[in-house]
Design an enzyme around this catalytic site. Structure first.
Site, short mmCIF file in Angstrom:
data_model
loop_
_atom_site.label_atom_id
_atom_site.label_comp_id
_atom_site.label_asym_id
_atom_site.label_seq_id
_atom_site.Cartn_x
_atom_site.Cartn_y
_atom_site.Cartn_z
N GLY A 119 -46.40 11.65 71.44
CA GLY A 119 -45.25 12.79 71.12
C GLY A 119 -45.64 13.62 70.61
O GLY A 119 -47.16 14.14 70.72
N ASP A 120 -45.03 14.49 69.42
CA ASP A 120 -45.68 15.31 69.14
C ASP A 120 -47.02 15.02 68.18
O ASP A 120 -47.29 16.15 68.33
CB ASP A 120 -44.36 16.55 68.23
CG ASP A 120 -43.74 15.27 67.08
OD1 ASP A 120 -44.56 13.98 67.03
OD2 ASP A 120 -43.56 15.90 66.20
N GLY A 121 -46.87 14.24 67.85
CA GLY A 121 -48.55 13.78 66.77
C GLY A 121 -49.51 13.80 67.38
O GLY A 121 -50.65 14.41 68.09
N ASP A 144 -38.07 8.68 70.26
CA ASP A 144 -37.05 9.43 69.34
C ASP A 144 -36.83 10.95 70.31
O ASP A 144 -35.28 11.51 69.81
CB ASP A 144 -38.57 10.05 68.20
CG ASP A 144 -38.45 9.60 67.09
OD1 ASP A 144 -37.39 8.39 67.12
OD2 ASP A 144 -39.46 9.06 66.67
N MET A 186 -33.86 4.29 64.88
CA MET A 186 -34.74 4.71 64.61
C MET A 186 -34.75 6.34 65.11
O MET A 186 -33.27 5.94 65.47
CB MET A 186 -35.84 4.71 65.20
CG MET A 186 -37.03 3.25 64.33
SD MET A 186 -38.23 2.94 65.28
CE MET A 186 -38.92 1.85 63.59
N GLU A 239 -31.68 6.79 61.26
CA GLU A 239 -32.67 6.63 60.09
C GLU A 239 -33.46 7.74 58.94
O GLU A 239 -33.70 7.74 57.80
CB GLU A 239 -34.09 6.10 60.03
CG GLU A 239 -34.85 6.66 61.25
CD GLU A 239 -36.39 6.47 61.68
OE1 GLU A 239 -36.70 4.95 61.31
OE2 GLU A 239 -37.19 6.53 62.92
O1 F6P Z 1 -41.76 7.44 66.91
C1 F6P Z 1 -41.21 6.71 66.35
C2 F6P Z 1 -40.85 5.80 65.65
O2 F6P Z 1 -40.38 4.17 66.10
C3 F6P Z 1 -40.04 6.67 64.95
O3 F6P Z 1 -38.58 6.60 65.16
C4 F6P Z 1 -39.68 5.38 63.54
O4 F6P Z 1 -39.50 6.34 62.86
C5 F6P Z 1 -41.66 5.25 63.15
O5 F6P Z 1 -42.43 5.56 64.69
C6 F6P Z 1 -41.50 4.32 63.16
O6 F6P Z 1 -43.54 4.08 62.74
P1 F6P Z 1 -44.56 2.79 62.29
O7 F6P Z 1 -44.18 2.26 63.71
O8 F6P Z 1 -45.73 3.22 61.68
O9 F6P Z 1 -42.98 2.34 61.29
#
Ligand code: F6P
Length: 369
Positions: A119-121, A144, A186, A239
């Site tokens: 994704g973006d990161g 997302d 999410m 969220e």
């Molecule tokens: O970006 C994907 C995602 O599932 C988001 O929807 C959510 O906010 C985040 O990653 C949760 O991250 P982690 O797996 O670090 O709890």
């Protein structure tokens, strides 16, 4: 002149989602079968590049994984090589640039290009390598659906399917007990999952980050349904949804992550407020990571295969540093750097918002806000 591509690395970065294995399979098989390339899997996203955990992939390695959730390579959403976080002896976090170490490992394995699935990161991580002369092709992944430049990412359809199924199940128990039921999904700062699953399940209220909600309006809507003889209400909340004049609700801050803010808790907040203000019994459920796990739906398997094939084609056509994307119904590619540090959120005039409103769905505000 573009470098001849003979050996490619492939990694899956960021939070996982359904369809990652389908992309790894498509990249590996089409690279080997169509172009005679050698393919190397990098473990745990950029972390495997830092730690030199890189192994050759054969067609056998990727056989039978099309339908499997997760990623056979592993993933990490904590590793940004230009700001690599470690804890020192005092437990304090220190960040160092370990890009050169990664470049040595790329050189050691003689990788001519990287296929970066994320994704973006992850695309921002790829930008760092591009600036250091590494040819990267990006494949857009995330539940997302917020990656800039593409109309859709793989993993989103499966997440919506899971959320829709959950909302359908909540619907029947809400009706039996005459309750308001809140389901938190999410999506980070984008409301795509809530919008799609909310529409698909006929949720009465959909709360998304793009439209800050008015709690009085939500409570009035719930009470109004009760007055009209509808003795239950289903609320799909993203969220990242925020009450007007309020802040996003944060579950956790992880200072070791490039994306330290973990959202969560708005479902409970909304449920508590509805019950307190309206007196109507209200429950909440948080779907969490089940939206990311399990076998991909057919749509994601197809998209993942198209994207994986297109990524290899793009490299072989000598187009460096592209992000394969879906625009309309066509797979094409854009400059990968154009997606850096941007998010694709829902415009207020999006046709799906208009369609939802037309069937009586509330977004927790006066229509037109
Ligand atoms: O970006 C994907 C995602 O599932 C988001 O929807 C959510 O906010 C985040 O990653 C949760 O991250 P982690 O797996 O670090 O709890």
């Amino acid at each position: 002149m573009a470098k001849t591509i003979k050996r490619i690395g492939v990694l899956t970065g960021g939070g996982d989602c359904a369809g990652l294995n389908a992309v790894i399979r498509a990249v590996t098989k089409s690279a080997i079968f169509q172009h005679g390339l050698e393919v190397f899997g990098i473990e745990d996203g950029f972390l495997g590049l830092v730690q030199n955990r890189i192994r050759q992939l054969t067609p056998d390695d990727v056989s039978g994984i099309l339908t499997q959730g997760g990623t056979i390579l592993g993933s990490s959403n904590k590793c940004n090589p230009s700001e690599f976080a470690t804890r020192n002896h005092d437990g304090q976090i220190e960040k160092h640039d370990v890009t050169n170490r990664c470049l040595d490992h790329i050189d050691h394995h003689r990788l001519d290009a990287l296929v970066v699935i994320g994704g973006d990161g992850t695309m921002s991580g790829a930008a760092n390598f591009i600036r250091n002369g590494i040819n990267c092709v990006g494949v857009p992944k995330t539940i997302d659906n917020d990656l800039y430049g593409t109309d859709v990412t793989f993993g989103f359809a499966t997440a919506c399917h899971v959320a829709t199924d959950a909302l359908d199940r909540i619907h029947t128990t809400a009706a039996s007990h005459h309750r308001a039921m809140v389901v938190e999904v999410m999506g980070r700062n984008a409301g795509w999952i809530a919008l799609h699953s909310g529409i698909a399940s006929g949720a009465d209220v959909i709360l998304i980050p793009e439209i800050p909600f008015d709690l009085d309006n939500v409570c009035e809507f719930v009470k109004g349904r009760s007055r009209y003889g509808k003795r239950f209400t289903i609320i799909a909340v993203s969220e990242g949804a925020t009450p007007q004049g309020g802040e996003k609700i944060v579950a956790e801050v992880d200072p070791t992550s490039p994306d330290p803010i973990k959202l969560g808790g708005v479902g409970k907040f909304v449920a508590d407020q509805i019950e307190e203000r309206s007196g109507i019994e209200t429950r909440y459920s948080v779907l969490g990571h089940m939206q990311r796990g399990g076998t991909p739906v057919a749509e994601d398997r197809v998209l993942a295969t198209e994207f994986g094939y297109a990524a290899v084609q793009t490299l072989m056509e000598g187009k460096p540093n592209r992000l394969v994307v879906m625009q309309g119904r066509t797979v094409t590619d854009v400059d990968i750097l154009s997606a850096e540090n941007k998010q694709r959120t829902i415009p207020h005039d999006h046709p799906l918002i208009q369609a939802a409103r037309s069937v009586g769905t509330s977004f927790g505000v006066e229509t037109g806000e």
